[in-house]
Design an enzyme around this catalytic site. Structure first.
Site, PDB file in Angstrom:
ATOM      1  N   ARG A  91       0.815  -1.223   0.000  1.00 33.15           N
ATOM      2  CA  ARG A  91       0.000   0.000   0.000  1.00 33.15           C
ATOM      3  C   ARG A  91       0.845   1.268   0.000  1.00 33.15           C
ATOM      4  O   ARG A  91       0.538   2.222  -0.724  1.00 33.15           O
ATOM      5  CB  ARG A  91      -0.888  -0.019   1.247  1.00 33.15           C
ATOM      6  CG  ARG A  91      -1.863   1.130   1.333  1.00 33.15           C
ATOM      7  CD  ARG A  91      -2.508   1.191   2.724  1.00 33.15           C
ATOM      8  NE  ARG A  91      -2.744  -0.093   3.309  1.00 33.15           N
ATOM      9  CZ  ARG A  91      -3.921  -0.726   3.323  1.00 33.15           C
ATOM     10  NH1 ARG A  91      -4.974  -0.155   2.799  1.00 33.15           N
ATOM     11  NH2 ARG A  91      -4.042  -1.919   3.879  1.00 33.15           N
TER      12      ARG A  91
ATOM     13  N   CYS B 159     -26.740  -2.929  -6.709  1.00 37.17           N
ATOM     14  CA  CYS B 159     -28.003  -3.177  -6.014  1.00 37.17           C
ATOM     15  C   CYS B 159     -27.745  -3.566  -4.580  1.00 37.17           C
ATOM     16  O   CYS B 159     -27.933  -4.719  -4.182  1.00 37.17           O
ATOM     17  CB  CYS B 159     -28.780  -4.257  -6.741  1.00 37.17           C
ATOM     18  SG  CYS B 159     -29.354  -3.629  -8.302  1.00 37.17           S
TER      19      CYS B 159
HETATM   20  N1  LLP Z   1       3.462  -8.865   3.498  1.00 37.15           N
HETATM   21  C1  LLP Z   1       2.519  -9.758   3.850  1.00 37.15           C
HETATM   22  C2  LLP Z   1       2.935 -11.079   4.315  1.00 37.15           C
HETATM   23  C3  LLP Z   1       1.171  -9.416   3.759  1.00 37.15           C
HETATM   24  O1  LLP Z   1       0.255 -10.305   4.101  1.00 37.15           O
HETATM   25  C4  LLP Z   1       0.802  -8.137   3.293  1.00 37.15           C
HETATM   26  C5  LLP Z   1      -0.588  -7.750   3.189  1.00 37.15           C
HETATM   27  C6  LLP Z   1       1.825  -7.240   2.937  1.00 37.15           C
HETATM   28  C7  LLP Z   1       3.137  -7.632   3.057  1.00 37.15           C
HETATM   29  C8  LLP Z   1       1.541  -5.864   2.409  1.00 37.15           C
HETATM   30  O2  LLP Z   1       0.836  -5.066   3.290  1.00 37.15           O
HETATM   31  P1  LLP Z   1       0.662  -3.494   2.960  1.00 37.15           P
HETATM   32  O3  LLP Z   1       2.025  -2.855   3.054  1.00 37.15           O
HETATM   33  O4  LLP Z   1       0.105  -3.367   1.588  1.00 37.15           O
HETATM   34  O5  LLP Z   1      -0.288  -3.020   4.000  1.00 37.15           O
HETATM   35  N2  LLP Z   1      -7.122  -5.830   1.581  1.00 37.15           N
HETATM   36  C9  LLP Z   1      -6.673  -5.091   2.743  1.00 37.15           C
HETATM   37  C10 LLP Z   1      -5.207  -5.292   3.008  1.00 37.15           C
HETATM   38  C11 LLP Z   1      -4.821  -6.743   3.167  1.00 37.15           C
HETATM   39  C12 LLP Z   1      -3.341  -6.900   3.307  1.00 37.15           C
HETATM   40  C13 LLP Z   1      -2.957  -8.323   3.272  1.00 37.15           C
HETATM   41  N3  LLP Z   1      -1.568  -8.545   3.419  1.00 37.15           N
HETATM   42  C14 LLP Z   1      -6.988  -3.617   2.546  1.00 37.15           C
HETATM   43  O6  LLP Z   1      -7.585  -3.274   1.535  1.00 37.15           O
HETATM   44  O7  LLP Z   1      -6.718  -2.790   3.398  1.00 37.15           O
END
Ligand code: LLP
Length: 463
Positions: A323, A391
């Site tokens: 992110r 919907c």
């Molecule tokens: N590494 C691992 C092992 C992870 O499981 C994740 C995210 C990341 C790195 C990266 O995380 P980031 O830096 O992007 O926060 N769908 C959810 C977020 C789920 C994240 C899952 N794992 C949302 O929209 O907020």
């Protein structure tokens, strides 16, 4: 989610009086650079431009809804992360946030590594030429076929997530006569301050092997005995959209404690630790994310300090931001359709997308900002809820925000910070056609993921 995950009221609102939000203090025409990608500004006529191209042209050429990704911002963020951690550490971009072949090529060019968590992500990475040794493969339930593919491709590391997987990967590697480099993912027992669905280091959940009760130590014991595995380190990911470094601090401390235990028991100093991703970004003006160099310094200080205390050599650190790299680099452009004022409540502004291109508001109560971008306006602010065309009454894109009261059907509005987990979590609900991702850079725009068509839908439906 962001610290403002469960909002008391809309952004910019000063006070809530008798059920009505007061007008925002900020000028609605001003684009807060915290939430918009770096090349975004307004042109002389007041329309938003990105990479030097105006939204009217983008909408005409690519249609709406669409995600516009600021390529130079993406590349700059990759470089900022790589520079912040330096040559003594590794940055893995978490592909789940958003992955496409163009993104893989940018990562490769900017010197980043890539974390994938499915056969599909692995296929995309390999197809676009990411060297296998720069790929880390994650997942709590990797299939045998996925593991075989990863081992055969020669991925740099597989992150083991269960006792069964330790044996499974060892067996597959041994059959092929290779020693697969692996890390063990541990759950460190930290309650990260984020939404329950994206917190991952407390013990009562599906990821990793608990440090508690000596389980992680037992996993290390088993991994060290298997010929097919080369155990290179320990992995911990505590959750997502986190601002407070305290959780990382506890996580690093506990992982280093495990390294010390392993050294004491086996006489082996594991050379690497991975502290995962999860760094928060600004979705609204109220969020204050940290810069990569601050994060890098904080993490390396903690690890160095803990290692000194345990009399260990400092391991090589890796991180996996998803992110924090792609999130701020894109916005979603929508055309305003129906506008429905509800007396004494708020005005519902319907757009031509919705939960099919951004499920995060419905799923996590996520907060977003929104702006009128096809023009500026001097009209009074009006309290709105931006909703989609699906919907479902929960089909909300921006729960509470202000837009100018003269907003009209046909205006373009944009929601910033939609680069992460929007296209990658998009669906075909109501047979919506998933929007394209258009990369914009230096006055040029090109589709990197094209818009779905009705033919695409019908092709999958074999009748
Ligand atoms: N590494 C691992 C092992 C992870 O499981 C994740 C995210 C990341 C790195 C990266 O995380 P980031 O830096 O992007 O926060 N769908 C959810 C977020 C789920 C994240 C899952 N794992 C949302 O929209 O907020």
């Amino acid at each position: 989610m962001s610290r403002s995950a469960h909002p008391a009221g809309p952004r910019h609102a000063d006070v809530l009086t008798e059920g009505h939000y007061t007008a925002p203090a900020a000028d609605l025409n001003v684009l807060d650079e915290k939430v918009w990608s770096r090349t975004v500004s307004r042109d002389a006529d007041g329309a938003l431009t990105v990479g030097g191209i105006g939204v009217a042209r983008l909408a005409e050429e690519f249609g709406t809804p669409a995600y516009f990704l600021d390529e130079s911002d993406f590349r700059a963020r990759c470089r900022a992360w790589a520079d912040a951690f330096g040559p003594g550490a590794d940055v893995f971009y978490a592909g789940k946030a958003f992955l496409s072949r163009a993104v893989v090529r940018w990562l490769k060019e900017e010197g980043l590594n890539l974390d994938v968590c499915s056969g599909g992500e692995l296929a995309t990475a390999l197809d676009a030429g990411m060297p296998a040794e720069r790929i880390a493969f994650h997942g709590n339930n990797k299939t045998v076929a996925e593991i075989e593919r990863a081992v055969e491709a020669g991925v740099g590391r597989i992150v083991l997530d269960s006792f069964q997987e330790i044996v499974r990967v060892a067996h597959i590697a041994q059959q092929r006569g290779v020693r697969q480099r692996v890390q063990i993912r541990v759950t460190v027992g930290v309650e990260a301050h984020t939404h329950e669905f994206i917190a991952t280091a407390h013990e009562d959940q599906k990821f990793g092997i608990a440090l508690a009760g000596g389980q992680a130590a037992e996993a290390v014991r088993r991994a060290l005995t298997l010929d097919g595995l080369e155990l290179i380190g320990i992995h911990s990911h505590i959750g997502s959209q986190i601002f407070d470094m305290a959780g990382f601090e506890v996580s690093a401390r506990r992982v280093v404690q495990l390294l010390a235990e392993v050294r004491d028991e086996h006489g082996v100093e594991l050379p690497e630790i991975d502290l995962g991703g999860g760094l928060g970004i600004a979705y609204t003006s109220e969020d204050d994310p940290r810069e990569p160099h601050e994060i890098a310094k904080a993490l390396s200080d903690i690890v160095t300090r803990e290692c000194e205390a345990a009399n260990l050599n400092t391991p090589r650190i890796s991180v996996e931001p998803g992110r924090a790299i792609v999130g701020p680099t894109a916005f979603t452009l929508y055309e305003v359709g129906t506008i429905k004022p509800l007396e004494g409540l708020r005005t519902y502004v319907s757009v031509d997308g919705g939960m099919s291109d951004n499920i995060r508001t419905a799923l996590y109560d996520a907060e977003y900002s929104v702006a009128l971008v096809s023009r500026t306006s001097d009209a009074e602010p009006m309290l709105v809820r931006v909703v989609g065309k699906h919907c479902e009454s929960g089909d909300i894109v921006v729960k509470d925000a202000f837009l100018p009261a003269d907003l009209a059907p046909g205006d373009l509005i944009a929601v910033p910070a939609t680069g992460a987990y929007c296209r990658s979590m998009a669906s075909n609900y109501n047979h919506a056609l998933r929007p394209p991702v258009v990369a914009v850079r230096d006055g040029g725009a090109r589709v990197i993921v094209r818009r779905e068509t009705e033919e695409d839908l019908l092709r999958l439906d074999v009748g």
